[in-house]
Design a protein around this motif. Structure first.
Motif, mmCIF file in Angstrom:
data_model
loop_
_atom_site.group_PDB
_atom_site.id
_atom_site.type_symbol
_atom_site.label_atom_id
_atom_site.label_comp_id
_atom_site.label_asym_id
_atom_site.label_seq_id
_atom_site.Cartn_x
_atom_site.Cartn_y
_atom_site.Cartn_z
ATOM 1 N N UNK A 1 0.642 -0.838 0.250
ATOM 2 C CA UNK A 1 0.143 0.110 -0.273
ATOM 3 C C UNK A 1 0.963 1.374 -0.104
ATOM 4 N N UNK A 2 0.697 2.050 -1.361
ATOM 5 C CA UNK A 2 1.415 3.530 -1.060
ATOM 6 C C UNK A 2 2.455 2.957 -2.216
ATOM 7 N N UNK A 3 2.094 2.408 -2.796
ATOM 8 C CA UNK A 3 2.929 2.068 -3.701
ATOM 9 C C UNK A 3 2.520 2.633 -5.398
ATOM 10 N N UNK A 4 3.847 3.157 -5.960
ATOM 11 C CA UNK A 4 2.979 3.742 -7.180
ATOM 12 C C UNK A 4 3.253 3.139 -8.292
ATOM 13 N N UNK A 5 2.706 2.976 -9.843
ATOM 14 C CA UNK A 5 2.612 2.648 -10.445
ATOM 15 C C UNK A 5 3.136 3.464 -12.182
ATOM 16 N N UNK A 6 3.620 3.991 -12.900
ATOM 17 C CA UNK A 6 3.929 5.328 -13.280
ATOM 18 C C UNK A 6 4.083 4.374 -15.169
ATOM 19 N N UNK A 7 3.585 4.710 -15.728
ATOM 20 C CA UNK A 7 4.103 4.149 -17.586
ATOM 21 C C UNK A 7 3.808 5.366 -18.337
ATOM 22 N N UNK B 1 -2.380 3.728 -10.262
ATOM 23 C CA UNK B 1 -1.198 3.659 -11.369
ATOM 24 C C UNK B 1 -1.940 4.526 -12.668
ATOM 25 N N UNK B 2 -0.844 4.987 -12.406
ATOM 26 C CA UNK B 2 -1.327 6.491 -13.529
ATOM 27 C C UNK B 2 -0.667 7.013 -15.123
ATOM 28 N N UNK B 3 -0.656 7.543 -15.380
ATOM 29 C CA UNK B 3 0.550 7.358 -17.147
ATOM 30 C C UNK B 3 0.695 8.792 -17.096
ATOM 31 N N UNK B 4 1.577 8.940 -18.037
ATOM 32 C CA UNK B 4 2.271 10.598 -18.427
ATOM 33 C C UNK B 4 2.777 10.338 -19.855
ATOM 34 N N UNK B 5 1.477 11.137 -20.333
ATOM 35 C CA UNK B 5 1.522 11.417 -22.048
ATOM 36 C C UNK B 5 2.563 12.481 -22.292
ATOM 37 N N UNK C 1 8.168 11.656 -11.824
ATOM 38 C CA UNK C 1 8.522 11.756 -10.314
ATOM 39 C C UNK C 1 7.622 12.044 -9.604
ATOM 40 N N UNK C 2 6.945 12.398 -9.765
ATOM 41 C CA UNK C 2 5.553 13.508 -8.594
ATOM 42 C C UNK C 2 4.961 12.370 -9.058
ATOM 43 N N UNK C 3 4.744 12.026 -9.660
ATOM 44 C CA UNK C 3 3.066 10.745 -9.669
ATOM 45 C C UNK C 3 4.212 9.283 -8.890
ATOM 46 N N UNK C 4 5.649 9.313 -8.901
ATOM 47 C CA UNK C 4 5.533 8.261 -8.203
ATOM 48 C C UNK C 4 6.654 8.620 -6.093
ATOM 49 N N UNK C 5 6.157 9.721 -6.346
ATOM 50 C CA UNK C 5 5.933 10.502 -4.829
ATOM 51 C C UNK C 5 5.124 10.310 -4.220
ATOM 52 N N UNK C 6 4.820 10.711 -2.646
ATOM 53 C CA UNK C 6 3.735 10.749 -2.006
ATOM 54 C C UNK C 6 2.464 11.959 -2.222
ATOM 55 N N UNK C 7 3.056 12.565 -3.047
ATOM 56 C CA UNK C 7 2.056 13.950 -3.814
ATOM 57 C C UNK C 7 1.064 13.695 -4.250
ATOM 58 N N UNK C 8 0.391 12.723 -4.916
ATOM 59 C CA UNK C 8 -0.792 12.136 -5.193
ATOM 60 C C UNK C 8 -0.767 11.361 -5.092
#
Length: 255
Positions: A136-142, A182-186, A229-236
């Motif tokens: 819990x708290x982990x992040x996936x960014x594609x 789970x989020x993506x960066x376009x 990096x922002x999406x991988x952090x705890x700020x989202x």
């Protein structure tokens, strides 16, 4: 003052050389305090050479997302270097020439199948393989390229990116109860190794120069890396299933 990713352990895929978008993400992640494990496929020595250009040289392990045995052993192999994963970066895509030759009907099923397996299905495959190390708290960014419209020369890769976007939403649905985002960066068009295979890349860059309200530099992946990096952090902590556009605002402006 601690960095945004202080103490976090990340798995980053998709680095080919120092011009890769994933390299810019890795570099900034380390600057923000993260410990990294990188994956590579094929020319592993190129990934290892890029790794040595980072502030601290991270371990590099092999991962071919089309090989079940490598996916099955991923958690164990990553676990030799870090006890857990706080984040995973998916930066994997590939299309044979026939799939991106500016002739949509030219590709046969074998070309399309390869494109979809590596560029779309690999997100779910990678997440499933890394899941035993996540919490819990982990992040996936594609990494994404806006699939809301058809692009000249992008063809089946555009279809693959549309599938990637849908996959991210379903993964966000299923992993949300586990506390995993789970989020993506376009990104806008960037001059990477992959971009060399796109026949209309320069036309797309020209369009970006004309329409992006913030302007666009295809040689600078810094803005994309910061979004990741922002999406991988705890700020989202309350953001998942999202596509964040790091494209100079191009997506918001009509022709």
């Amino acid at each position: 003052m601690s960095g945004l990713l202080e103490g976090k352990r990340l798995l980053i895929t998709g680095i080919i050389n120092y011009a890769s978008i994933a390299f810019a993400v890795a570099q900034l992640a380390q600057q923000q305090g993260a410990q990294l494990v990188l994956t590579g496929h094929g020319r592993l020595h190129m990934v290892e050479e890029a790794a040595r250009r980072l502030p601290q040289t991270p371990p590099v392990i092999e991962l071919d997302v089309t090989r079940d045995e490598q996916l099955a052993s991923l958690a164990e192999r990553v676990g030799r270097h870090v006890p857990r994963l706080d984040g995973v970066v998916h930066a994997i895509a590939y299309a044979p020439h026939a799939a991106i030759c500016d002739d949509f009907l030219a590709a046969g099923w074998a070309d399309v199948q390869s494109t979809l397996q590596v560029s779309t299905y690999s997100l779910a495959a990678l997440v499933g393989a890394a899941l035993p190390l996540m919490h819990p708290g982990s992040a996936i960014v594609g990494l994404d390229f806006d699939a809301a419209v058809a692009w000249s020369g992008y063809d089946w890769m555009g279809v693959a990116k549309a599938g990637l976007e849908a996959s991210a939403r379903y993964l966000a649905r299923d992993l949300g109860p586990r506390g995993i985002r789970v989020n993506l960066v376009a990104a806008g068009p960037l001059r990477t190794v992959a971009a060399r295979g796109e026949p209309r890349f320069q036309d797309i860059v020209t369009a970006w120069h004309a329409r992006a309200p913030l302007g666009w530099n295809p040689a600078d992946a810094g803005g994309v890396a910061r979004a990741c990096v922002a999406l991988l952090s705890d700020w989202f902590p309350a953001t998942t299933g999202e596509i964040v556009h790091a494209d100079g605002g191009f997506h918001a402006i009509g022709a």
